[in-house]
Write a protein that holds these residues in place. Sequence first.
Motif, PDB file in Angstrom:
ATOM      1  N   PHE A  31     -11.673  14.268  -6.069  1.00 21.50           N
ATOM      2  CA  PHE A  31     -12.117  13.340  -7.112  1.00 21.50           C
ATOM      3  C   PHE A  31     -11.001  13.115  -8.111  1.00 21.50           C
ATOM      4  N   THR A  32     -10.932  11.913  -8.643  1.00 13.05           N
ATOM      5  CA  THR A  32      -9.960  11.595  -9.676  1.00 13.05           C
ATOM      6  C   THR A  32     -10.609  10.747 -10.758  1.00 13.05           C
ATOM      7  N   ALA A  48     -16.178   7.676   0.805  1.00  6.24           N
ATOM      8  CA  ALA A  48     -15.689   7.552  -0.563  1.00  6.24           C
ATOM      9  C   ALA A  48     -16.555   6.603  -1.379  1.00  6.24           C
ATOM     10  N   GLN A  80     -13.113   8.165  -8.978  1.00  2.00           N
ATOM     11  CA  GLN A  80     -12.875   7.927  -7.560  1.00  2.00           C
ATOM     12  C   GLN A  80     -13.217   9.197  -6.804  1.00  2.00           C
ATOM     13  N   TYR A 109     -13.482   5.596 -14.783  1.00  2.00           N
ATOM     14  CA  TYR A 109     -13.845   5.608 -13.375  1.00  2.00           C
ATOM     15  C   TYR A 109     -13.843   7.025 -12.826  1.00  2.00           C
ATOM     16  N   LYS A 151     -16.541   4.895  -5.653  1.00  3.06           N
ATOM     17  CA  LYS A 151     -15.913   4.820  -6.958  1.00  3.06           C
ATOM     18  C   LYS A 151     -16.967   4.480  -7.999  1.00  3.06           C
ATOM     19  N   SER A 165     -18.151   3.769 -11.978  1.00  3.40           N
ATOM     20  CA  SER A 165     -17.629   3.130 -13.172  1.00  3.40           C
ATOM     21  C   SER A 165     -18.524   3.424 -14.363  1.00  3.40           C
ATOM     22  N   GLY A 188     -22.064   2.198  -9.414  1.00  6.03           N
ATOM     23  CA  GLY A 188     -21.232   2.499  -8.265  1.00  6.03           C
ATOM     24  C   GLY A 188     -21.770   3.534  -7.309  1.00  6.03           C
ATOM     25  N   SER A 206     -10.179   8.412 -14.032  1.00  3.08           N
ATOM     26  CA  SER A 206      -9.159   7.529 -14.573  1.00  3.08           C
ATOM     27  C   SER A 206      -9.791   6.617 -15.609  1.00  3.08           C
ATOM     28  N   ASN A 262     -13.371  10.864  -3.138  1.00  2.00           N
ATOM     29  CA  ASN A 262     -12.958  10.804  -1.747  1.00  2.00           C
ATOM     30  C   ASN A 262     -13.414  12.046  -1.009  1.00  2.00           C
TER      31      ASN A 262
END
Length: 120
Positions: free
Chosen positions: A67-68, A17, A81, A79, A19, A21, A8, A70, A83
């Motif tokens: 950032f997140t 952004a 994410q 993941y 994402k 993986s 990714g 998950s 941004n």
Amino acid sequence: QVQLVESGGGLVQAGGALKLSCTGSGNIFSFNYMGWYRQGPGKRREFVARITERGVRFHRDSVKGRFTISSDNANNMVYLQMNNLKPEDSAIYYCNGRNSHSTFGDDGSWGQGTQVTVSA
């Protein structure tokens, strides 16, 4: 030990952004913690974020709100994410699985890394 692989990464402009993986050759949630680390040019590798199988999450201060991390347990995926990316986020991002509580050190299993480059 479970082999991890990331994907990714890419080149984006500041404010963009991506994402990332991460998955593995076995059940990645056999690790107590699945996390993301990064290493920029001329810098040491540093902790970014981690998550437990039950979804307890922790992010370093510099990425909180942007950032997140998950997970998707059923699909054996973690993941990140990202941004509102900044040039200082440019680094090779690594997926990590470990059982030790500490975010420091080279414990556990590591992916090969995926390059994230953020242009000004």
